[in-house]
Scaffold this motif. Structure first.
Motif, PDB file in Angstrom:
ATOM      1  N   ASP A  22      50.373  51.459  29.873  1.00 23.96           N
ATOM      2  CA  ASP A  22      51.544  52.093  30.493  1.00 23.96           C
ATOM      3  C   ASP A  22      51.539  51.773  31.983  1.00 23.96           C
ATOM      4  N   GLY A  23      52.299  50.746  32.359  1.00 22.56           N
ATOM      5  CA  GLY A  23      52.348  50.328  33.751  1.00 22.56           C
ATOM      6  C   GLY A  23      53.180  49.066  33.897  1.00 22.56           C
ATOM      7  N   VAL A  24      53.003  48.380  35.018  1.00 23.00           N
ATOM      8  CA  VAL A  24      53.733  47.137  35.274  1.00 23.00           C
ATOM      9  C   VAL A  24      52.759  46.042  35.672  1.00 23.00           C
ATOM     10  N   LEU A  25      53.225  44.808  35.546  1.00 19.95           N
ATOM     11  CA  LEU A  25      52.497  43.649  36.052  1.00 19.95           C
ATOM     12  C   LEU A  25      53.260  43.064  37.222  1.00 19.95           C
ATOM     13  N   LEU A  26      52.530  42.691  38.272  1.00 20.28           N
ATOM     14  CA  LEU A  26      53.109  42.048  39.445  1.00 20.28           C
ATOM     15  C   LEU A  26      52.580  40.625  39.536  1.00 20.28           C
ATOM     16  N   SER A  27      53.490  39.666  39.716  1.00 21.12           N
ATOM     17  CA  SER A  27      53.077  38.273  39.828  1.00 21.12           C
ATOM     18  C   SER A  27      54.020  37.539  40.771  1.00 21.12           C
TER      19      SER A  27
ATOM     20  N   VAL B 146      62.754  35.372  47.434  1.00 17.52           N
ATOM     21  CA  VAL B 146      62.642  35.030  48.854  1.00 17.52           C
ATOM     22  C   VAL B 146      63.033  33.567  49.030  1.00 17.52           C
ATOM     23  N   ASP B 147      63.571  33.262  50.189  1.00 16.68           N
ATOM     24  CA  ASP B 147      64.094  31.920  50.449  1.00 16.68           C
ATOM     25  C   ASP B 147      63.063  31.037  51.141  1.00 16.68           C
ATOM     26  N   VAL B 148      61.828  31.095  50.664  1.00 14.93           N
ATOM     27  CA  VAL B 148      60.762  30.231  51.163  1.00 14.93           C
ATOM     28  C   VAL B 148      59.910  29.786  49.982  1.00 14.93           C
ATOM     29  N   MET B 149      59.246  28.645  50.137  1.00 17.06           N
ATOM     30  CA  MET B 149      58.303  28.191  49.114  1.00 17.06           C
ATOM     31  C   MET B 149      56.969  28.901  49.322  1.00 17.06           C
ATOM     32  N   ILE B 150      56.333  29.299  48.224  1.00  9.59           N
ATOM     33  CA  ILE B 150      55.027  29.942  48.272  1.00  9.59           C
ATOM     34  C   ILE B 150      54.034  29.048  47.531  1.00  9.59           C
ATOM     35  N   PRO B 151      52.943  28.645  48.171  1.00  6.05           N
ATOM     36  CA  PRO B 151      51.968  27.799  47.480  1.00  6.05           C
ATOM     37  C   PRO B 151      51.148  28.597  46.482  1.00  6.05           C
ATOM     38  N   VAL B 152      50.294  27.902  45.749  1.00  8.62           N
ATOM     39  CA  VAL B 152      49.472  28.552  44.737  1.00  8.62           C
ATOM     40  C   VAL B 152      48.596  29.645  45.371  1.00  8.62           C
ATOM     41  N   THR B 153      48.487  30.783  44.685  1.00 10.25           N
ATOM     42  CA  THR B 153      47.628  31.867  45.162  1.00 10.25           C
ATOM     43  C   THR B 153      46.496  32.070  44.153  1.00 10.25           C
ATOM     44  N   LEU B 154      45.417  32.699  44.595  1.00 15.39           N
ATOM     45  CA  LEU B 154      44.269  32.918  43.717  1.00 15.39           C
ATOM     46  C   LEU B 154      44.226  34.371  43.251  1.00 15.39           C
ATOM     47  N   HIS B 155      43.630  35.255  44.057  1.00 12.41           N
ATOM     48  CA  HIS B 155      43.484  36.639  43.635  1.00 12.41           C
ATOM     49  C   HIS B 155      44.077  37.562  44.681  1.00 12.41           C
ATOM     50  N   GLY B 156      44.378  38.795  44.269  1.00 16.05           N
ATOM     51  CA  GLY B 156      44.932  39.774  45.194  1.00 16.05           C
ATOM     52  C   GLY B 156      44.707  41.177  44.681  1.00 16.05           C
ATOM     53  N   LEU B 157      45.357  42.148  45.326  1.00 18.85           N
ATOM     54  CA  LEU B 157      45.251  43.526  44.880  1.00 18.85           C
ATOM     55  C   LEU B 157      46.528  44.280  45.200  1.00 18.85           C
ATOM     56  N   TYR B 158      46.716  45.389  44.513  1.00 23.37           N
ATOM     57  CA  TYR B 158      47.834  46.278  44.790  1.00 23.37           C
ATOM     58  C   TYR B 158      47.310  47.451  45.601  1.00 23.37           C
ATOM     59  N   LYS B 159      47.915  47.700  46.752  1.00 24.01           N
ATOM     60  CA  LYS B 159      47.538  48.820  47.599  1.00 24.01           C
ATOM     61  C   LYS B 159      48.679  49.834  47.626  1.00 24.01           C
ATOM     62  N   PRO B 160      48.477  51.037  47.043  1.00 23.27           N
ATOM     63  CA  PRO B 160      49.549  52.046  47.019  1.00 23.27           C
ATOM     64  C   PRO B 160      50.001  52.418  48.431  1.00 23.27           C
TER      65      PRO B 160
END
Length: 504
Positions: A455-460, A490-504
């Motif tokens: 029960d939640g969402v995925l962010l990518s 967004v009106d910009v190119m984003i290169p490949v990303t590796l890892h991250g986190l969600y901060k409330p």
């Protein structure tokens, strides 16, 4: 778009080579820009989304920008020699010491009340998660006996952080230390200053520690998987110093070792004298592990064989035309999601018998005549040249516990072109996919009033290089069935990303 449950994968082809754009450099943004709906930040606030990115001002970055060359050797890139120095002055400079990179490009995680960007060396960099400003560089060697730590620590609910890194153990042999950083302190002091080594695993080879990218943790145990991909320490200290090679040149594979599983208790930190072994594989990411009825269940994203997968992931390779990318992926170790089961109660007289009695798995563990336990896995997911990688779970509630769902980035011949959900009990899969769309690691965010595990969402972060306007967006998916909830373009190119986190 595909977002339904399926067992057989629908494979997309990428003849246009749009994926090449995600492996290109980009410029940082001086101000946040509005999103229509590289430390990257999507800020969701009051019904609006903004996107911002900044380079982390590490020594490696600042010096490279100032001198317009790679000054400190990176993982797969050797430093360019200083054109102002002749060969003799460069030679003596090398013997004054090796500069270890602080290029913290892999992950970001909290320690106490602060946030740190990290790579896989002894350096981490404190950053401001709101402004993305670089605050300070921290050398963990000042507090701990480690040569470096992984970019995938484990965090307990109270904020305690555990990590693992190689070190010098007894008789100057290499070993692996599990380290503990305490939770936020009442006196507001820096928890890093109170770090300590909790337990040490021996290395199977004296001067060749295995490459470690992650490790496992249950409620009461640490799980360390020692793979046949080795770092040749003597080569690191000699050949690199003289010839200016990079980290990748110091890796080698032990084709006779196979793979070892080692266990230790958390409290107190003590080794368990059981030796588990299996056939050779590469390992970057643990999915989860947990205890059940006297067994430890370990779920992993593996790559079969001892050949190092990173050998196939140089930028020059992934920027090739589609047919060449596919040929390289066919030659490389093949991916497979596997479940291993380690029995805790072992008796030598049970030689030749399968020690695993859990009713829901086909994984086996058999006592051998030499006292080791040979493991065979249950395969949870496998597809030709199709990887389930960069795994995520409902970490807050299910890390180290019996769980059902994992989420991952689907790699099609190394190209990230889908988001996957895997039921590790039934092996059912769900897919989100769009033509010529390249997503990143999906982050699971639990709903505030969640009752179920998923029960939640995925962010990518998703990039669509073929479109002329707004080629990137933050994708929000329903974690239950991977249907789309929203996207912020967004009106910009984003290169490949590796890892991250969600901060409330």
């Amino acid at each position: 778009m595909t977002n339904h449950m399926e067992i057989k994968l629908t494979l997309l082809e990428h003849p246009a080579g749009g994926y090449k754009k995600i492996f290109e450099s980009c410029e940082e943004l001086a101000e946040p820009i509005p999103a229509h709906a590289l430390m990257h930040k999507f800020d969701l606030k009051d019904g609006h989304v903004t996107y911002y990115r900044r380079f982390i001002r590490t020594d490696a970055y600042v010096r490279a920008m100032t001198e317009k060359r790679i000054v400190i050797t990176e993982f797969g890139t050797a430093a360019y020699p200083d054109p102002c120095k002749n060969i003799f002055s460069r030679f003596f400079t090398y013997f004054q010491g090796i500069e270890v990179t602080d290029n913290c490009l892999v992950n970001i995680y909290p320690i106490g009340e602060d946030f740190y960007a990290c790579t896989e060396t002894n350096y981490i960099t404190k950053v401001d998660p709101d402004t993305l400003e670089t605050i300070k560089k921290v050398d963990l060697c000042n507090y701990l006996s480690v040569n470096g730590v992984t970019a995938h620590p484990h965090t307990e609910p109270d904020g305690t952080v555990y990590n693992i890194g190689n070190c010098f153990g007894k008789n100057m042999s290499l070993a692996y230390n599990i380290v503990k950083i305490p939770p936020p302190q009442e006196d507001k002091s820096d928890p890093i200053e109170k770090s300590k080594v909790l337990v040490q695993f021996p290395s199977s080879e004296r001067f060749k520690p295995s490459y470690i990218h992650s490790f496992g943790m249950t409620e009461n145990y640490f799980v360390f998987v020692e793979t046949p991909v080795k770092i040749n320490l003597l080569k690191f200290l000699t050949s690199w110093s003289i010839r200016g090679t990079n980290y990748m040149d110091c890796f080698e594979s032990n084709d006779k070792m196979g793979t070892w599983f080692l266990l230790a208790t958390k409290n107190p930190g003590e080794n368990i004298d059981h030796k588990f072994r299996t056939s050779a594989f590469n390992l970057f990411h643990h999915i989860n592990c947990y205890e059940d009825q006297g067994f430890i269940v370990v779920d992993l994203c593996t790559w079969k064989g001892h050949d190092f997968v990173y050998n196939y992931l140089y930028l020059a390779n992934v920027r090739q035309n589609w047919e060449e990318v596919k040929k390289a992926a066919i030659r490389a170790p093949q991916p497979e999601v596997r479940r291993y089961v380690l029995p805790l109660d072992i008796h030598r007289e049970e030689q030749g018998k399968n020690l695993v009695s859990l009713p829901y798995t086909t994984a086996t563990a058999v006592m051998c005549s030499d006292g080791t336990v040979w493991l065979e896995p249950e395969v949870l997911f496998s597809g030709p040249h199709q990887a389930f990688e960069f795994p995520q779970i409902n970490y807050k509630k299910y890390c180290g516990k019996n769980y059902t769902f994992a989420y991952g980035l689907g790699l099609n011949h190394f190209v990230p072109d889908r988001i996957c959900k895997l039921n590790v009990k039934s092996k059912e899969t769900w897919i989100w996919q769009e033509p010529d769309a390249y997503p990143s690691e999906p982050l699971f965010v639990q709903s505030p009033d969640a009752k179920d595990e998923d029960d939640g969402v995925l962010l990518s972060i998703v990039v669509k290089p073929g479109v002329t306007q707004r080629p990137a967006f933050l994708l929000i998916l329903n974690a239950t069935d991977l249907t789309e909830i929203a996207r912020a373009e967004v009106d910009v190119m984003i290169p490949v990303t590796l890892h991250g986190l969600y901060k409330p």
